[in-house]
Motif scaffolding. Structure first.
Motif, PDB file in Angstrom:
ATOM      1  N   ALA A   9     -12.437 -37.019  49.248  1.00 43.36           N
ATOM      2  CA  ALA A   9     -11.546 -37.100  50.383  1.00 43.36           C
ATOM      3  C   ALA A   9     -10.551 -37.707  50.369  1.00 43.36           C
ATOM      4  CB  ALA A   9     -12.659 -38.559  50.489  1.00 43.36           C
ATOM      5  N   LEU A  10      -9.574 -37.706  48.916  1.00 48.58           N
ATOM      6  CA  LEU A  10      -8.939 -38.378  49.260  1.00 48.58           C
ATOM      7  C   LEU A  10      -7.428 -37.196  48.894  1.00 48.58           C
ATOM      8  CD1 LEU A  10      -8.840 -41.116  45.776  1.00 48.58           C
ATOM      9  CD2 LEU A  10      -8.057 -41.711  47.940  1.00 48.58           C
ATOM     10  N   ARG A  11      -8.255 -36.382  49.028  1.00 49.08           N
ATOM     11  CA  ARG A  11      -7.820 -34.729  49.141  1.00 49.08           C
ATOM     12  C   ARG A  11      -7.793 -34.196  50.207  1.00 49.08           C
ATOM     13  NH1 ARG A  11      -8.698 -28.804  46.587  1.00 49.08           N
ATOM     14  NH2 ARG A  11      -9.989 -28.638  48.476  1.00 49.08           N
ATOM     15  N   GLU A  12      -9.332 -34.636  50.947  1.00 47.29           N
ATOM     16  CA  GLU A  12      -9.502 -33.824  52.274  1.00 47.29           C
ATOM     17  C   GLU A  12      -8.975 -34.586  53.036  1.00 47.29           C
ATOM     18  OE1 GLU A  12     -10.899 -30.343  52.979  1.00 47.29           O
ATOM     19  OE2 GLU A  12     -10.012 -30.706  50.546  1.00 47.29           O
ATOM     20  N   ALA A  13      -9.145 -35.653  53.689  1.00 50.31           N
ATOM     21  CA  ALA A  13      -8.881 -36.413  54.494  1.00 50.31           C
ATOM     22  C   ALA A  13      -7.424 -37.161  54.295  1.00 50.31           C
ATOM     23  CB  ALA A  13      -9.639 -37.353  54.437  1.00 50.31           C
ATOM     24  N   ARG A  14      -6.578 -37.396  53.298  1.00 49.58           N
ATOM     25  CA  ARG A  14      -5.660 -37.537  53.163  1.00 49.58           C
ATOM     26  C   ARG A  14      -4.204 -37.049  52.800  1.00 49.58           C
ATOM     27  NH1 ARG A  14      -6.082 -44.389  52.338  1.00 49.58           N
ATOM     28  NH2 ARG A  14      -7.825 -44.438  53.969  1.00 49.58           N
ATOM     29  N   PRO A  37      -9.040 -46.618  38.574  1.00 46.58           N
ATOM     30  CA  PRO A  37     -10.410 -46.149  38.528  1.00 46.58           C
ATOM     31  C   PRO A  37     -10.184 -45.652  37.166  1.00 46.58           C
ATOM     32  CG  PRO A  37     -10.381 -45.333  40.392  1.00 46.58           C
ATOM     33  CD  PRO A  37      -8.498 -46.498  40.291  1.00 46.58           C
ATOM     34  N   PRO A  38     -11.564 -45.070  36.371  1.00 49.92           N
ATOM     35  CA  PRO A  38     -11.138 -43.940  34.761  1.00 49.92           C
ATOM     36  C   PRO A  38     -10.098 -42.761  35.623  1.00 49.92           C
ATOM     37  CG  PRO A  38     -13.454 -44.761  34.840  1.00 49.92           C
ATOM     38  CD  PRO A  38     -12.601 -45.124  36.393  1.00 49.92           C
ATOM     39  N   PRO A  39      -9.452 -42.331  34.249  1.00 52.31           N
ATOM     40  CA  PRO A  39      -8.647 -41.173  34.690  1.00 52.31           C
ATOM     41  C   PRO A  39      -9.327 -40.386  34.811  1.00 52.31           C
ATOM     42  CG  PRO A  39      -8.172 -42.406  32.213  1.00 52.31           C
ATOM     43  CD  PRO A  39      -9.386 -42.724  33.275  1.00 52.31           C
ATOM     44  N   LEU A  40      -8.549 -38.707  35.613  1.00 52.91           N
ATOM     45  CA  LEU A  40      -9.837 -38.115  35.903  1.00 52.91           C
ATOM     46  C   LEU A  40      -9.934 -36.864  34.892  1.00 52.91           C
ATOM     47  CD1 LEU A  40      -6.863 -35.950  38.549  1.00 52.91           C
ATOM     48  CD2 LEU A  40      -9.252 -37.681  38.906  1.00 52.91           C
ATOM     49  N   THR A  41     -10.861 -36.352  34.338  1.00 50.32           N
ATOM     50  CA  THR A  41     -11.541 -35.677  33.432  1.00 50.32           C
ATOM     51  C   THR A  41     -11.189 -34.220  34.141  1.00 50.32           C
ATOM     52  OG1 THR A  41     -13.271 -34.806  35.094  1.00 50.32           O
ATOM     53  CG2 THR A  41     -13.983 -36.788  33.684  1.00 50.32           C
ATOM     54  N   ASP A  42     -10.941 -33.808  33.500  1.00 50.06           N
ATOM     55  CA  ASP A  42     -10.254 -31.411  33.436  1.00 50.06           C
ATOM     56  C   ASP A  42     -11.373 -31.219  34.235  1.00 50.06           C
ATOM     57  OD1 ASP A  42      -8.466 -31.953  30.548  1.00 50.06           O
ATOM     58  OD2 ASP A  42      -9.655 -31.325  29.021  1.00 50.06           O
ATOM     59  N   ASP A  43     -12.133 -31.488  34.386  1.00 51.19           N
ATOM     60  CA  ASP A  43     -12.646 -30.621  35.162  1.00 51.19           C
ATOM     61  C   ASP A  43     -12.158 -31.281  36.868  1.00 51.19           C
ATOM     62  OD1 ASP A  43     -15.038 -28.921  36.074  1.00 51.19           O
ATOM     63  OD2 ASP A  43     -15.828 -30.523  37.197  1.00 51.19           O
ATOM     64  N   GLU A  44     -12.469 -32.548  36.896  1.00 57.52           N
ATOM     65  CA  GLU A  44     -12.587 -33.123  37.939  1.00 57.52           C
ATOM     66  C   GLU A  44     -10.548 -32.424  38.416  1.00 57.52           C
ATOM     67  OE1 GLU A  44     -14.456 -37.858  37.864  1.00 57.52           O
ATOM     68  OE2 GLU A  44     -12.388 -37.207  37.347  1.00 57.52           O
ATOM     69  N   ARG A  45     -10.139 -32.589  37.838  1.00 54.75           N
ATOM     70  CA  ARG A  45      -8.533 -31.951  38.148  1.00 54.75           C
ATOM     71  C   ARG A  45      -8.395 -30.595  38.576  1.00 54.75           C
ATOM     72  NH1 ARG A  45      -3.034 -33.214  36.729  1.00 54.75           N
ATOM     73  NH2 ARG A  45      -4.179 -35.837  35.380  1.00 54.75           N
ATOM     74  N   VAL A  46      -9.324 -29.669  37.531  1.00 49.62           N
ATOM     75  CA  VAL A  46      -9.057 -28.594  38.050  1.00 49.62           C
ATOM     76  C   VAL A  46      -9.723 -28.352  39.279  1.00 49.62           C
ATOM     77  CG1 VAL A  46     -10.169 -26.536  37.239  1.00 49.62           C
ATOM     78  CG2 VAL A  46      -8.776 -27.398  35.466  1.00 49.62           C
ATOM     79  N   ARG A  47     -10.640 -29.211  39.849  1.00 49.63           N
ATOM     80  CA  ARG A  47     -11.292 -28.964  41.062  1.00 49.63           C
ATOM     81  C   ARG A  47     -10.256 -29.257  42.249  1.00 49.63           C
ATOM     82  NH1 ARG A  47     -16.325 -27.054  42.513  1.00 49.63           N
ATOM     83  NH2 ARG A  47     -17.244 -26.652  40.581  1.00 49.63           N
ATOM     84  N   LEU A  48      -9.227 -30.254  41.448  1.00 54.90           N
ATOM     85  CA  LEU A  48      -8.619 -31.013  42.751  1.00 54.90           C
ATOM     86  C   LEU A  48      -7.397 -29.877  43.019  1.00 54.90           C
ATOM     87  CD1 LEU A  48      -8.852 -34.807  41.797  1.00 54.90           C
ATOM     88  CD2 LEU A  48      -9.508 -34.112  44.135  1.00 54.90           C
ATOM     89  N   GLU A  49      -7.530 -29.453  42.052  1.00 53.80           N
ATOM     90  CA  GLU A  49      -6.082 -28.277  42.288  1.00 53.80           C
ATOM     91  C   GLU A  49      -6.496 -26.937  43.059  1.00 53.80           C
ATOM     92  OE1 GLU A  49      -2.940 -29.750  38.253  1.00 53.80           O
ATOM     93  OE2 GLU A  49      -4.431 -28.148  38.281  1.00 53.80           O
ATOM     94  N   THR A  50      -7.611 -26.558  42.492  1.00 52.75           N
ATOM     95  CA  THR A  50      -8.438 -25.010  43.004  1.00 52.75           C
ATOM     96  C   THR A  50      -9.357 -25.372  43.695  1.00 52.75           C
ATOM     97  OG1 THR A  50      -9.490 -24.861  40.692  1.00 52.75           O
ATOM     98  CG2 THR A  50      -7.341 -24.558  40.626  1.00 52.75           C
ATOM     99  N   ALA A  51     -10.357 -25.482  43.509  1.00 52.58           N
ATOM    100  CA  ALA A  51     -11.048 -25.886  44.833  1.00 52.58           C
ATOM    101  C   ALA A  51     -11.323 -25.725  45.693  1.00 52.58           C
ATOM    102  CB  ALA A  51     -12.588 -27.269  44.337  1.00 52.58           C
TER     103      ALA A  51
END
Length: 434
Positions: A76-81, A99-113
């Protein structure tokens, strides 16, 4: 509290909602009570984050590849904000309540999904079980309509014409930068931005009854009833009295308006509102056990308004948590209640009188199909066309919102910039009259 701590708190509250399926307002209140250190600005910021995550729950989960409170918040931080991966990562450090640091998968998804290939209910952020019904109502625009329902709503106010004009209200509230609503001639609109909007209870114009909060579509629903001075009007589901107050204004305090609700508790706010608005032609009729408190107006009403209980799908901009708590059983219950209210209303409409059926739903089941079933069993009633209803209300431009699915008019965020509403006005003649 820091912005990162706000995000952590929002994730905590989303987790509570996932486990207990309760209204977001309750969860936010409980969190505030157990975290006294959070000031009012902190609580407002956290609430805004929670509601953004609820608005975008389906699309955010798709982006992140997981349907967890953390995933929905990050998505939502990406999609709404509109935040990018770097900005989100800066909030997720794991330090000082972040919050705990982003995992590698979370970062990739936020960048490319992306949402490419996602089904309509994901792109539109509405429950999957409603997908067929949204398709029936909107066709290939279902995702677009859903996305509009997932956006933030402005603050709409209705000018109380018993107290003054829209121009006077604009002047009284000029410090809030209000604009005239594009469709309602008695509405004002205030952009709430990322916040909750102005505290109306502290505004003199509200305290003295010059304005009332009411979405523009709800204002239009009242105006389409075309209540006139001197008429006898029954609001059969008056609740807190919002539409009754609007009708009283249209009637210029002349004639008689009866405000009734089967649940007398819902009528309690109306008394204070009547006094503040200066509405003098409203009689509040509360249920009294087995007594027939409406017997004296049987067959006498020029207008009967049914502001029907419904799923509220049209109000998701203001209540984003409600769409995820809505269950199929609730729809079935509402359909039965609506049909019963339509049957009840027949008793009070005089020959030549009008029956106005209104919902804040976008589902055909509750709208066009409900009206069609009623008309099939009552040949003495006929629905006005969208053109006729709009012209009678003095708002001919509203004819463009005539429903493509049957009788009535329908409004939605994507088409009219309002909440989702349905309005059908029916006129009564002799039995067999068309």
């Amino acid at each position: 509290m820091t912005p990162a701590a706000h995000v952590s708190a929002a994730i905590e509250i989303l987790d509570d909602l996932a486990q207990r399926r309760r209204p977001a307002a309750e969860a936010l209140k409980d969190w505030g009570a157990s975290h006294r250190f959070a000031g009012s600005k902190d609580r407002a910021a956290i609430a805004s984050l929670v509601f953004d995550a609820l608005r975008k729950a389906a699309s955010a989960a798709w982006i992140m590849g997981a349907d967890t409170p953390r995933a929905r918040m990050l998505g939502a931080l990406r999609e709404a904000r509109g935040m990018d991966a770097a900005a989100i990562a800066a909030l997720c450090t794991g330090e000082r309540h972040a919050p705990p640091p982003l995992t590698d998968d979370e970062r990739v998804r936020l960048e490319t999904a992306t949402l490419d290939g996602a089904p309509d209910h994901v792109r539109g952020d509405y429950p999957e079980w409603l997908a067929e019904r949204f398709a029936a109502a909107f066709g290939d625009r279902a995702a677009e309509e859903g996305a509009a329902l997932a956006a933030r709503a402005p603050v709409d106010l209705r000018v109380n014409i018993l107290k003054g004009s829209r121009e006077q209200a604009l002047a009284k509230l000029s410090h809030l930068n209000p604009q005239s609503t594009p469709l309602s001639p008695i509405g004002l609109r205030i952009d709430a931005g990322q916040g909750r909007g102005p505290a109306l209870s502290a505004e003199t114009a509200y305290v003295k009854g010059f304005v009332e909060p009411q979405d523009e579509a709800s204002q239009l629903a009242s105006l389409l009833c075309a209540a006139a001075p001197g008429e006898q009007v029954l609001d059969l589901c008056a609740g807190g009295g919002g539409k009754a107050l609007a009708l009283a204004g249209q009637m210029h305090n002349k004639g008689q308006l009866y405000a009734y609700d089967a649940d007398g508790r819902r009528l309690m706010p109306i008394h204070e509102r009547l006094e503040r608005a200066g509405a003098r032609n409203i009689q509040v009729r509360q249920p009294k056990g087995q007594a027939d408190v409406l017997a004296d107006i049987e067959g006498r009403c020029d207008l009967v308004l049914i502001d029907a209980p419904c799923t509220g799908t049209g109000t998701w901009r203001r209540h984003p948590d409600a769409k995820w708590r809505l269950a199929p059983g609730a729809l079935e219950l509402r359909l039965k209640e609506q049909a019963a209210l339509l049957e009840q209303a027949v008793r009070f409409v005089k020959i030549g009188g009008r029956l106005a059926y209104v919902t804040c739903s976008l589902l055909r089941d509750e709208n066009e199909e409900q009206v069609a079933a009623f008309l099939a069993g009552h040949s003495e009633f006929a629905a006005m066309s969208g053109d006729e209803a709009a012209v009678k209300a003095g708002l001919p431009e509203l004819a463009r919102f005539a429903s493509p699915h049957g009788a009535g008019l329908r409004f939605s965020p994507a088409t009219s910039g309002t909440d989702g509403f349905y309005v059908c006005v029916m006129r009564r003649g002799c039995r067999g009259w068309v």
